[in-house]
Each structure stands twice: as structure tokens, then as C-alpha cells.
Design a protein around this motif. Structure first.
Motif, short mmCIF file in Angstrom:
data_model
loop_
_atom_site.label_atom_id
_atom_site.label_comp_id
_atom_site.label_asym_id
_atom_site.label_seq_id
_atom_site.Cartn_x
_atom_site.Cartn_y
_atom_site.Cartn_z
N GLY A 260 -7.42 9.31 2.45
CA GLY A 260 -6.82 8.60 3.57
C GLY A 260 -6.60 7.12 3.32
O GLY A 260 -6.28 6.38 4.26
N GLN A 261 -6.75 6.67 2.07
CA GLN A 261 -6.55 5.26 1.73
C GLN A 261 -5.20 5.08 1.05
O GLN A 261 -4.99 5.53 -0.06
CB GLN A 261 -7.65 4.78 0.79
CG GLN A 261 -7.43 3.39 0.23
CD GLN A 261 -7.45 2.31 1.30
OE1 GLN A 261 -8.36 2.22 2.10
NE2 GLN A 261 -6.41 1.48 1.32
N PRO A 262 -4.26 4.39 1.70
CA PRO A 262 -2.98 4.09 1.03
C PRO A 262 -3.23 3.16 -0.16
O PRO A 262 -4.05 2.24 -0.08
CB PRO A 262 -2.15 3.40 2.12
CG PRO A 262 -2.79 3.81 3.41
CD PRO A 262 -4.25 3.96 3.11
N MET A 263 -2.52 3.40 -1.25
CA MET A 263 -2.65 2.58 -2.45
C MET A 263 -1.27 2.30 -3.02
O MET A 263 -0.29 2.98 -2.66
CB MET A 263 -3.52 3.29 -3.50
CG MET A 263 -4.92 3.63 -3.03
SD MET A 263 -5.90 4.41 -4.33
CE MET A 263 -6.15 3.00 -5.41
N HIS A 264 -1.22 1.32 -3.92
CA HIS A 264 0.04 1.02 -4.58
C HIS A 264 -0.25 0.55 -6.00
O HIS A 264 -1.32 -0.03 -6.27
CB HIS A 264 0.81 -0.06 -3.83
CG HIS A 264 2.18 -0.32 -4.38
ND1 HIS A 264 3.19 0.62 -4.34
CD2 HIS A 264 2.70 -1.40 -5.03
CE1 HIS A 264 4.26 0.13 -4.92
NE2 HIS A 264 4.00 -1.09 -5.35
N ALA A 265 0.68 0.83 -6.91
CA ALA A 265 0.54 0.43 -8.31
C ALA A 265 1.68 -0.50 -8.69
O ALA A 265 2.84 -0.22 -8.39
CB ALA A 265 0.52 1.66 -9.22
N PHE A 266 1.35 -1.60 -9.37
CA PHE A 266 2.33 -2.55 -9.86
C PHE A 266 2.39 -2.47 -11.39
O PHE A 266 1.38 -2.20 -12.06
CB PHE A 266 1.96 -3.98 -9.46
CG PHE A 266 1.84 -4.21 -7.99
CD1 PHE A 266 2.96 -4.48 -7.22
CD2 PHE A 266 0.60 -4.17 -7.36
CE1 PHE A 266 2.85 -4.70 -5.86
CE2 PHE A 266 0.48 -4.39 -6.00
CZ PHE A 266 1.62 -4.65 -5.25
N ASP A 267 3.56 -2.72 -11.92
CA ASP A 267 3.74 -2.82 -13.38
C ASP A 267 3.31 -4.22 -13.80
O ASP A 267 3.92 -5.22 -13.37
CB ASP A 267 5.19 -2.55 -13.74
CG ASP A 267 5.41 -2.43 -15.24
OD1 ASP A 267 4.64 -3.05 -16.01
OD2 ASP A 267 6.35 -1.73 -15.65
#
Length: 802
Positions: A260-267
Motif C-alpha cells: 500500500g506504499q506508492p513508490m517511484h524510481a528515478f534514473d
């Protein structure tokens, strides 16, 4: 939201079948249903392409030698562009039947016999569209039934959660709820701290902790850009309605569903050496992953590298810093943002996303590091790489929320005494820290994921739903009820009854309308556009009820309903200086013949006076509303009445403008009414009046006056001048034509005089008539057309005029 049931049962597995699981969750307040597993894909197995040769008679086809687990490879003709040697894909063997009904058999294709079919995800009903064969894991065992390899014999749970239960938007949250409802153990995978093998780190700075309570992140170096998301993860994401994009992105989506934890990945190659969470600056813009550019405002929260925006916090990442096919170093973020801030930005920019859906409902502020470790664990398993240290900013230990629950208040609200042991056990199963306060109640410490538990009544609801509403008996109990005085009938109810009695039917139409039609009917009103309309023709809030009435009339008229009488009671919306103003209104429409078809009188079209009689009856039901000539852009220029009450305009009545009748291609001009509901006033209670025992005396006046004198003004002046003995006054004839100057008309009035205590003398009646004549001459310039007579002139219309 959809979640595979087998995945749920790995975390909490009650002794109940899928239907019972859904039914009990629904009774506990989590509405859900079971979506059955897809049909069994018999004779469809995992195959491996061992060799590929060109088709001798077709350039787009190739002849493949496919190992399906038999004694010898099968020859299969295939036209998929992504077919290659060594690839594993589903193979439909002869005798198989695809979900669309296609039966597979050995048959020649352009002269080459094909013993089966290599399948795409679309052909197996696993996707709506596909560009080639469904590629399977290299580790998939050849000959394994595709249903077993993908675990297709698994139903899905579809949930419709209320906005306050954002904690259940994950496997973790829902399994926690299942554990509480069914009283079964709650298991969760072990998420150990990842061994740090890289020194790369990115400092994190928060401009405002009110906007971002906690932010955690870590770098992962040297991931394999050619890595592929495994089939087990692909299948779970597919059943949850999420499309696979890239292994790293798929992992973040998987953790979103799991924890339930939104996450995001950056280059890492696309931004600077630090992370800063701040508000947007004036003039800043950002292109997001949907390839759309957005102008930002000061209230928008950004993830930046100090100067350059990288993502719109809690909603969507930026296109310039997103992970791609060549990415080798990434930075993972896991944070919690202020719900109302994220929600406001998402609504303004019309940017729905899975992350926004959760952040605006509230995300557990203790979950960020756990989710980061879980995502790191999965990425290293799938893509390899070296993990750096976690950097964090914000409140690492959120302030505990404590709520008291009184035993007496619990019993009072439920009308039933749930045993104390069950109350305490229920609260503990929800993960609350419970402390007994003697016999008076309990004190509960609320965990971070339960944003909806802040008041005592919230705990009472939790105790009741886990105990089971069906177990609480229905019983009558004494209550002190003091009736308040109410009017005999509400004005709107009286108006409804009046219109229904006169042959009208009530309709209920959408408050969302077509902007084009509304602009023609109410060009002066500023409409409010919808952020997310359900259709282009329903893109604005209505400023007038006429839009819905005309559309309803036209729909019925096209179905041979010639005589229509419609009305609607509803709210209209308009923008006044940036503020939304709501006005309760009543509107009516009349079209077609004046009376239903019958033998007693000939058919004739409804005219202004027929409609005016309905409006007068409606106004008379609750308020003294007068008619004055006026101009409305949507109504006939010479047959429009402005409705006025107490000197204040309250509505309009009249036929539709001929220009609009032609523009809308209508068969005739309907008569329209719209007035504010408040203008109806309180409904008067009927009271008996004294009936005079003495005879009445009638006098008729034929008066010549200017054409612009309204009948209502004429009658008002006559009543005022005649005195208390005048019982009735009315217009029974209007004449224009020969014998009168241009711009003048002759109006015939009937005046009826009567007293309750005696018979009036001719002298008294004549004196009153003279007073009326004198007043009308002085105030309106009216003159007597003929001598006063006791009879009624012949040849009049007998209808009152505006």
C-alpha cells in the motif's frame, strides 16, 4: 481495486470459500465481489522454439520447430514478429479450444502443415491487445500446462472501498482486515534489511514537514537493463489491472499492491546529486510520464534535485527523469505526503493515478522504510545490482493518536451491550494498542495506517462491525421526542401537488448538461465546467432547468407523445465572481394540444393564457406572484412575462424564442416556466370564511387605455379604489381593432360588491364604481368606452391578459 484471492490467502487464510470470504467482508463494511477465474485452457502448454525457417510461400510467415514436451518437436507456422529461437511461449496443441471459440487442429497453412498454434496474450484472453507472442520465463518447464504455470485457476476479489478505508488498498491492509474479521492469524513475508554494497547516496531535504512528513530513498547501481519481469509478478499485476512496463516500475507497482506504499524510481543519470521536496515556483512547468506538459502553481508539491523538477509529488513522475530501457542506476523514493495537498493538485490537473488514489486517502507514515527494503529486495532478485544506504528526512516516529472508548457510550449508541471481552478482543485484532480503564471503558492507541479512527464513535463502529451487525438485536427503546411545529405542507410539496393535479408529470434530469444547448437558453449565466465529465455532452453544471426539460420533451415527442406537461424541481449552479452559487428552482414545460384528445371539444394548440393559468395556480398555492412584461434571450420577445414577488424578480414564463425553435429543429415552441423555489413562500393553511346571507351586486366597466397597461396593474388599482365592499374583480374581455386608436385597447372589468351584514344600496355601489373609474382615469389614463350596464358584453375572449 482488484486483488488475486490466492495472494491474499498467503497472508491470511480463513476457513471460508471465496464466496463466504466476500460476503463476510461486505457485511463488515468492505463491499466486494468474487470475479471467477478464467476458463481452463486445456491442451495449451509451455513450448520452446528450437528452430525457425522461412515459409516457402509466404514472406510474413515462418516455420517453427517447437518443443512441447513430446517425443519430437512440433512443426508450427507462425507470423509473430517477436518469435525467436530459444523463446518460450504458450502453444495450443491440436484439440485445444481458445477462449474465443477457435478450435485448433492440424491443418496446412500455405502448403505447410501446422500442428498447433503459438499464442499471444490476447488469444488466451489475458489481454485486450498484444503485439506478438506471450513470452514466458526462460525457467518455465516445457510441456507444463499454461494454466498451471501462470496459476490461472485463481479467482479475483473486486473491491469498492469507501474513501475512509484507504488502509485496505493493499494485500497487507486487506489481509489485516480479513484477520480481524475472521479471527485468523495474519502472516506477512519477512523483509530483512538489505546489505549495503554501494556507497552512492543522495541527501534528502524537506522544505516543509507539513507537506511531506517523511521521505526515504536509496540508490541502486548496476542493474541489468535487459532483465525481465518474472511471470509470477506479471500475472499478479495483470489480475490487479496493472500493465507491465519495466522491471523496476513493475516492482514499485507490486509493492504498491502488496504493502500500500506508492513508490517511484528515478534514473540517476538524469538528475543532480541531491533530492529536495518543495513547493513549485511561479512559472515552473513539468512534463510528466504521460507526455503532457503542466503549468505548476505555488500550491503544487514537487520532488526536485534542488532546481529542476523531477516529479509531481504523490501523483506522477516526470518524463525527463523516468526509468527507461537503458537505465542502469536508479534512485528509489518512498514517502508520505499531505493528503489534501496531493488531492488538490490531482483534481486541478485532472491527473488520476494509483499513487494519488492512495495518498489522498492517507498512507501509513511508518511504512516508508519497510516498503523501500521490500522493493530493493525484489529489484536485486530480478535485475541484480548494488544497493546504497537509505537516506531519510522527516518524522521517523509519528506522534501516537490515543482515543478513549466509554462502556456507557458504547451501550447507549448500539442499544446493546457487547461483552467487554469481545470489545477488547476486536480492538486488539485491528492492531490497536488497548489499555483497560477499569469498568468505565478502554483507551486505544491508533496505529498509523488507520487514518479513519480519531473519535470515540469510530471505535464504537469498529466494535459493532467486528462483533457483527446481524448479531445485534433490533429492539425498541424509549426516547424523548419533542415534536416541532411544522407547516401543513412545504411550499415545494404544495407546488408539486398543484402541477400534478393540472396534468403535469415530474421528471428528474442530470445536473450535468450540454454546454452548447445551455449557452443558447441561458447565455448570460456563467456555467461551471466539470473537471472530469462523464461525457462531452455532460461537461457543465446546469444554470437552468430548461435544458433537461427540453431534452426530455424532445425525446418523448420523437416517440409520438404530442401533448406533454413536464416539471422539475432541482438546483441550478452558476459562477459569480469565482464563487459557486446554488439556487433551488422549479421549472415547467407545456407543449402540444391544450387538452387531451376528446369528443366534447375540438383540438386546439396550447396558448399563452393556458400556460399562464397553470402558472397562476402554482403561484397561488404559496405566494402572491405578479406578471410583468419582460425580455429574456430564450423566450418570445412579445410573449414573455417576468414573475415578480414583493418587488423582486423571481422567474420567467413564456414560449421559446422562434430563433431557438428553428436552431434546435423543434416541431413547435414549448411554453417554459422557471422560478426560484423560495418565491413560492410558505403554504397557507386553509381557513373557513364567513358566507354572506345578503345578495351581491355586479357592475361591468368597459375601459379604453393604452396597450401597454398590464391587467394586473389595472385590477390592483381597481381593488384599492373600490374599498372593503369589493369581493371580486376580474377581466372578462379584451378588444383591439376597429373603433379604437392605434396603440389602445378596450378592457372589460367585472366588479362584484357584497357585504356580510346588510344589503348594499345602489348609491353605495355606484359611489364605489365612480371611485374606481376616477382612480383608473387619473393613474392609468383610462376612459369609459360605454355606459355602465349590469350585463356582460358579448364576443369577448374571457381570458385575463398580462
Amino acid at each position: 481495486m482488484k486483488l488475486p484471492i490466492q495472494w491474499l490467502r498467503e497472508w491470511a487464510n480463513p476457513k471460508a470459500d471465496d464466496a463466504m470470504l466476500a460476503a463476510k467482508l461486505t457485511r463488515a463494511g468492505l463491499e466486494c465481489e468474487v470475479l471467477d477465474a478464467p476458463p481452463t485452457l486445456a491442451n495449451i502448454v509451455v513450448g520452446e522454439i528450437r528452430a525457425i525457417a522461412p515459409h516457402p510461400q509466404a514472406d510474413r510467415l515462418r516455420v517453427c520447430q517447437v518443443d512441447t514436451g513430446g517425443k519430437a518437436p512440433s512443426t508450427i507456422v507462425c507470423g509473430a514478429a517477436n518469435a525467436r529461437v530459444g523463446m518460450k511461449a504458450p502453444v495450443a496443441l491440436p484439440g485445444a479450444k481458445l477462449p474465443d471459440g477457435t478450435e485448433i487442429r492440424t491443418a496446412p497453412l500455405r502448403g505447410v502443415e501446422s500442428a498447433g498454434m503459438l499464442c499471444s496474450a490476447k488469444e488466451l484472453a489475458l489481454a485486450e491487445k498484444s503485439d506478438g507472442l506471450l513470452e514466458l520465463d526462460a525457467s518455465a518447464k516445457v510441456g507444463t500446462p499454461i494454466g498451471a504455470h501462470l496459476r490461472l485457476a485463481d479467482a479475483t476479489l473486486a473491491l469498492e472501498l469507501t474513501p475512509n478505508r484507504g488502509d485496505c488498498l493493499s494485500i497487507l491492509g486487506l489481509s489485516r482486515e480479513i484477520s480481524a474479521v475472521f479471527g485468523v492469524p495474519h502472516r506477512r513475508p519477512t523483509i530483512a534489511a538489505t546489505k549495503v554494497t554501494s556507497k552512492r547516496r543522495y541527501p534528502v531535504a524537506l522544505e516543509s514537514r507539513a507537506d511531506c512528513a517523511r521521505y526515504a530513498g536509496r540508490a541502486i547501481e548496476r542493474i541489468d537493463p535487459a532483465a525481465r519481469t518474472p511471470d509470477w509478478m506479471r500475472e499478479r499485476l495483470r489480475r490487479a489491472g496493472i500493465r507491465c512496463i519495466h522491471p523496476v516500475v513493475d516492482v514499485t507497482n507490486y509493492v504498491l499492491l502488496e504493502l500500500g506504499q506508492p513508490m517511484h524510481a528515478f534514473d540517476c543519470a538524469k538528475f543532480g546529486a541531491a533530492i529536495k521536496v518543495r513547493r513549485a515556483k511561479a512559472g515552473e512547468a513539468l512534463k510528466l510520464l504521460n507526455e503532457q506538459d503542466y503549468a505548476l502553481e505555488a500550491r503544487d508539491l514537487l520532488i526536485t534535485d534542488g532546481d529542476k523538477p523531477l516529479a509531481l509529488a504523490g501523483i506522477m513522475g516526470g518524463a525527463a527523469s523516468g526509468v527507461g530501457a537503458q537505465t542502469t542506476d536508479i534512485f528509489l523514493e518512498s514517502a508520505v505526503f499531505r493528503p489534501e495537498l496531493v488531492a488538490a493538485t490531482g483534481r486541478r490537473l485532472r491527473l488520476p493515478s494509483d499513487a494519488l488514489y492512495r495518498f489522498e486517502r492517507g498512507v501509513d507514515p511508518t511504512l516508508q522504510r519497510v516498503a523501500l527494503e521490500r522493493a530493493t529486495q525484489l529489484i536485486l532478485e530480478i535485475c541484480g545490482g548494488a544497493a546504497g544506504p537509505i537516506t531519510e528526512a522527516g518524522a521517523l516516529t509519528p506522534k501516537a493518536v490515543v482515543v478513549k472508548l466509554r462502556r456507557a457510550r458504547l451501550d447507549q449508541l448500539l442499544g446493546y451491550a457487547i461483552p467487554s471481552a469481545e470489545v477488547e478482543a476486536s480492538l486488539r485484532r485491528l492492531g490497536l494498542g488497548v489499555k483497560l480503564l477499569g469498568k468505565t471503558g478502554w483507551q486505544a492507541t491508533i496505529p498509523g495506517h488507520r487514518y479513519d479512527l480519531r473519535l470515540e464513535v469510530d471505535l464504537i463502529e469498529e466494535a459493532a462491525r467486528l462483533y457483527g451487525y446481524e448479531r445485534i438485536p433490533a429492539r425498541a427503546y424509549p426516547a424523548l421526542l419533542v415534536p416541532a411545529p411544522v407547516p401543513e405542507a412545504r411550499p415545494v410539496d404544495r407546488a408539486r401537488a398543484t402541477l400534478i393535479a393540472r396534468g403535469y408529470q415530474e421528471v428528474v434530469t442530470y445536473a450535468f448538461v450540454d454546454a452548447g444547448l445551455q449557452g443558447q437558453l441561458a447565455p448570460d449565466a456563467k456555467a461551471i465546467p466539470l473537471d472530469n465529465p462523464i461525457a462531452d455532452t455532460l461537461a457543465h453544471m446546469r444554470t437552468t432547468l430548461w435544458v433537461g426539460l427540453i431534452q426530455a420533451w424532445r425525446y418523448n415527442q420523437q416517440r409520438q407523445q404530442k401533448r406533454m406537461r413536464l416539471f422539475e424541481v432541482g438546483v441550478c449552479f452558476r459562477d459569480e465572481g469565482g464563487a459557486v452559487v446554488e439556487t433551488a428552482c422549479l421549472a415547467a414545460l407545456a407543449a402540444g394540444p391544450a387538452v387531451p384528445e376528446q369528443w366534447g371539444q375540438p383540438q386546439r394548440a396550447t396558448d399563452f393564457f393556458d400556460f399562464k393559468a397553470d402558472v397562476e395556480a402554482l403561484a397561488g398555492a404559496g405566494a402572491d406572484v405578479s406578471f410583468q412584461p419582460g425580455e429574456h434571450p430564450a423566450l418570445h420577445p412579445r410573449q414573455t412575462a417576468r414573475l415578480v414577488r414583493g418587488g423582486r424578480p423571481v422567474g420567467w414564463a413564456g414560449p421559446l424564442h422562434p430563433r431557438l425553435v428553428a436552431a434546435l429543429d423543434l416541431p413547435e415552441a414549448p411554453f417554459l416556466l422557471e422560478l426560484e423555489s423560495a418565491a413560492l413562500g410558505p403554504a397557507a393553511v386553509p381557513r373557513p370564511g364567513q358566507v354572506s346571507e345578503f345578495p351581491a351586486s355586479r357592475r361591468d366597466l368597459a375601459l379604453v387605455m393604452k396597450d401597454d397597461v398590464a391587467a394586473a396593474t389595472l385590477l390592483a388599482q381597481a381593488r384599492e379604489a373600490a374599498g372593503g365592499c369589493l369581493r371580486e374583480a376580474g377581466v372578462f374581455d379584451v378588444y383591439r381593432g376597429a373603433g379604437l386608436p392605434n396603440g389602445f385597447k378596450s378592457v372589460a372589468l367585472s366588479l362584484i360588491f357584497q357585504d356580510n351584514s346588510r344589503t348594499l344600496t345602489d348609491v353605495e355601489v355606484d359611489s364605489a364604481v365612480q371611485a374606481v373609474t376616477r382612480r383608473l382615469r387619473e393613474s392609468l389614463g383610462a376612459s369609459i368606452r360605454g355606459e355602465i350596464s349590469g350585463g356582460v358584453d358579448q364576443g369577448g375572449t374571457g381570458r385575463s391578459a398580462v
